[in-house]
Write a protein that holds these residues in place. Structure first.
Motif, PDB file in Angstrom:
ATOM      1  N   ARG A 161      -5.946  -3.004   9.977  1.00 27.03           N
ATOM      2  CA  ARG A 161      -5.921  -4.115   9.024  1.00 27.03           C
ATOM      3  C   ARG A 161      -6.549  -3.657   7.710  1.00 27.03           C
ATOM      4  N   PRO A 162      -5.772  -2.982   6.865  1.00 23.97           N
ATOM      5  CA  PRO A 162      -6.325  -2.534   5.576  1.00 23.97           C
ATOM      6  C   PRO A 162      -6.823  -3.723   4.764  1.00 23.97           C
ATOM      7  N   ILE A 165       3.106  -4.079   3.491  1.00 26.12           N
ATOM      8  CA  ILE A 165       4.303  -3.270   3.251  1.00 26.12           C
ATOM      9  C   ILE A 165       3.849  -1.862   2.900  1.00 26.12           C
ATOM     10  N   THR A 166       4.262  -0.883   3.682  1.00 28.97           N
ATOM     11  CA  THR A 166       3.916   0.520   3.463  1.00 28.97           C
ATOM     12  C   THR A 166       5.171   1.267   3.027  1.00 28.97           C
ATOM     13  N   PRO A 167       5.072   2.565   2.727  1.00 29.71           N
ATOM     14  CA  PRO A 167       6.291   3.305   2.342  1.00 29.71           C
ATOM     15  C   PRO A 167       7.336   3.398   3.444  1.00 29.71           C
ATOM     16  N   ALA A 168       6.942   3.121   4.711  1.00 25.28           N
ATOM     17  CA  ALA A 168       7.873   3.308   5.819  1.00 25.28           C
ATOM     18  C   ALA A 168       8.236   2.033   6.564  1.00 25.28           C
ATOM     19  N   HIS A 169       7.405   0.992   6.484  1.00 25.89           N
ATOM     20  CA  HIS A 169       7.677  -0.206   7.275  1.00 25.89           C
ATOM     21  C   HIS A 169       6.923  -1.402   6.709  1.00 25.89           C
ATOM     22  N   THR A 178       0.844  -1.188   0.000  1.00 22.13           N
ATOM     23  CA  THR A 178       0.000   0.000   0.000  1.00 22.13           C
ATOM     24  C   THR A 178       0.883   1.243   0.000  1.00 22.13           C
ATOM     25  N   ASP A 179       0.375   2.338  -0.572  1.00 15.86           N
ATOM     26  CA  ASP A 179       1.158   3.569  -0.594  1.00 15.86           C
ATOM     27  C   ASP A 179       0.740   4.532   0.514  1.00 15.86           C
ATOM     28  N   THR A 180      -0.039   4.045   1.479  1.00 18.77           N
ATOM     29  CA  THR A 180      -0.437   4.876   2.614  1.00 18.77           C
ATOM     30  C   THR A 180       0.038   4.235   3.905  1.00 18.77           C
ATOM     31  N   GLU A 181       0.304   5.067   4.899  1.00 21.86           N
ATOM     32  CA  GLU A 181       0.736   4.565   6.195  1.00 21.86           C
ATOM     33  C   GLU A 181      -0.443   3.972   6.961  1.00 21.86           C
ATOM     34  N   THR A 182      -0.166   2.997   7.805  1.00 25.83           N
ATOM     35  CA  THR A 182      -1.210   2.375   8.624  1.00 25.83           C
ATOM     36  C   THR A 182      -0.726   2.282  10.057  1.00 25.83           C
ATOM     37  N   ALA A 183      -1.672   2.394  10.990  1.00 20.98           N
ATOM     38  CA  ALA A 183      -1.339   2.209  12.400  1.00 20.98           C
ATOM     39  C   ALA A 183      -1.059   0.730  12.653  1.00 20.98           C
ATOM     40  N   GLU A 210       4.728  -5.885  15.559  1.00 20.38           N
ATOM     41  CA  GLU A 210       5.412  -4.606  15.591  1.00 20.38           C
ATOM     42  C   GLU A 210       5.971  -4.269  14.217  1.00 20.38           C
ATOM     43  N   PRO A 211       5.849  -3.009  13.789  1.00 26.84           N
ATOM     44  CA  PRO A 211       6.395  -2.620  12.481  1.00 26.84           C
ATOM     45  C   PRO A 211       7.893  -2.869  12.409  1.00 26.84           C
TER      46      PRO A 211
END
Length: 337
Positions: free
Chosen positions: A88-89, A114-118, A79-84, A132-133
């Motif tokens: 659970r997207p 997998i997001t842009p940050a973790h 995904t190209d968006t961050e998630t907490a 945990e990310p």
């Protein structure tokens, strides 16, 4: 390439872009598993919010069922968006996938997002540390990724780009004069010229290149030339376009066709490139790389707005369809590393 061992999730996630030939975005990537070995890799676009979860799950399960040896499946959601951490997207779609895979006898073994940050596990309930990310560097630094890079694998695929036309004045008139008339004789001559180019060891000279550009302008002839890339001429046009009906491409011949068509694009002025760009995209569709295919369809539509074949294949890609040859491990493309 020697056999490589997978020691954990980071290795699996490091393997995916090497298997696909590019780093996926906004995608669901499935890997079949059989007797402790990774099997076929399938990438589809992530579902749109309006996509019915059950329809989506049944479609991807039907694709994965082509691997008759599969006893389980792994899933990576990009995904190209961050998630907490606890989000659970695509929850409904993932749950539907879990149910359909269970019914098909190849249960979902594990899943990650997998997001842009973790990246993190998508299935755990939060009671274990695996939720945990994890930093993306653990993927790029994984032993398997390092081993594949050492072996020469490189998935940094550049965006499609073609040099502007620099040919002589009068090129357009020469192309128009060479477009086949549609008679049986002209079609046979066009196919013979194309097959000669595919089987030759040298690139077409300037005069031959313009004749080939002209042959691709005739819709029926274009379809016959596409058939000559992947089939012996007996497959139906529908099977050729979708890679169904038992088609088993000679991937060396396909690679040669793509190389020649790239050269022909640059020999063609604006307004005559769309058939070639569309078919290069179609080759990527055959390889299972729909994202790359779509980029070529977009170039074709920039060259010739409303070019019908590019529109049709764009719709095929939008619906998440996978070429029949890409669904069958026996006929699917295998990248040379």
């Amino acid at each position: 390439m020697k056999e490589l061992r997978v020691s954990g999730p980071a290795d699996i996630l490091g393997f995916i872009p090497h298997a696909l030939g590019f780093a996926p975005v906004r995608s669901f990537v499935f890997i079949t598993v059989s007797r402790g070995r990774l099997g076929a890799t399938l990438r589809v676009d992530a579902p749109a919010p309006a996509t019915a979860p059950l329809d989506y799950a049944q479609r991807v399960t039907s694709y994965l069922a082509a691997d008759e040896n599969a006893t389980g499946v792994l899933l990576a959601v990009y995904t190209d968006t961050e998630t907490a951490t606890n989000d659970r997207p695509f929850h409904a779609h993932v749950e539907a996938i879990i149910g359909e895979l269970e019914l098909a006898g190849m249960p979902l073994r594990d899943a990650w997002i997998i997001t842009p940050a973790h990246w993190r596990n998508l299935l755990c309930d939060g009671d274990c540390g695996e939720c945990e990310p994890q930093p993306l560097a653990t993927i790029t630094d994984s032993l398997l990724n390092a081993a594949m890079v050492f072996e020469g694998s490189n998935y940094q695929t550049p965006a499609p780009e073609f040099a502007p036309f620099t040919g002589a004045p009068g090129t357009e008139a020469r192309i128009l004069a060479a477009v086949p008339s549609g008679t049986m004789q002209s079609i046979a001559a066009a196919r013979a010229l194309w097959c000669l180019a595919l089987e030759g060891s040298e690139s077409p000279d300037e005069a031959t290149a313009l004749k080939l550009v002209a042959t691709f302008q005739h819709v029926f002839v274009r379809d016959m030339l596409a058939c000559d890339i992947v089939s012996d001429g007996t497959a139906s046009p529908g099977d050729v376009i979708l890679g169904t009906g038992g088609i088993a491409p000679d991937w060396n011949r396909v690679a040669k066709a793509e190389k020649i068509m790239r050269e022909l694009v640059e020999a063609a002025p604006v307004g005559y490139r769309a058939p070639l760009q569309t078919l290069i995209g179609w080759i990527h569709f055959y390889r299972g790389t729909a994202s790359a295919a779509t980029q070529y369809y977009e170039l074709a539509l920039e060259d010739t707005p409303r070019y019908r074949l590019a529109e049709l294949l764009s719709e095929v890609a939008r619906r998440g369809a996978v070429a029949g040859v890409a669904q069958n491990p026996a006929t699917a493309y295998r990248r040379k590393r």
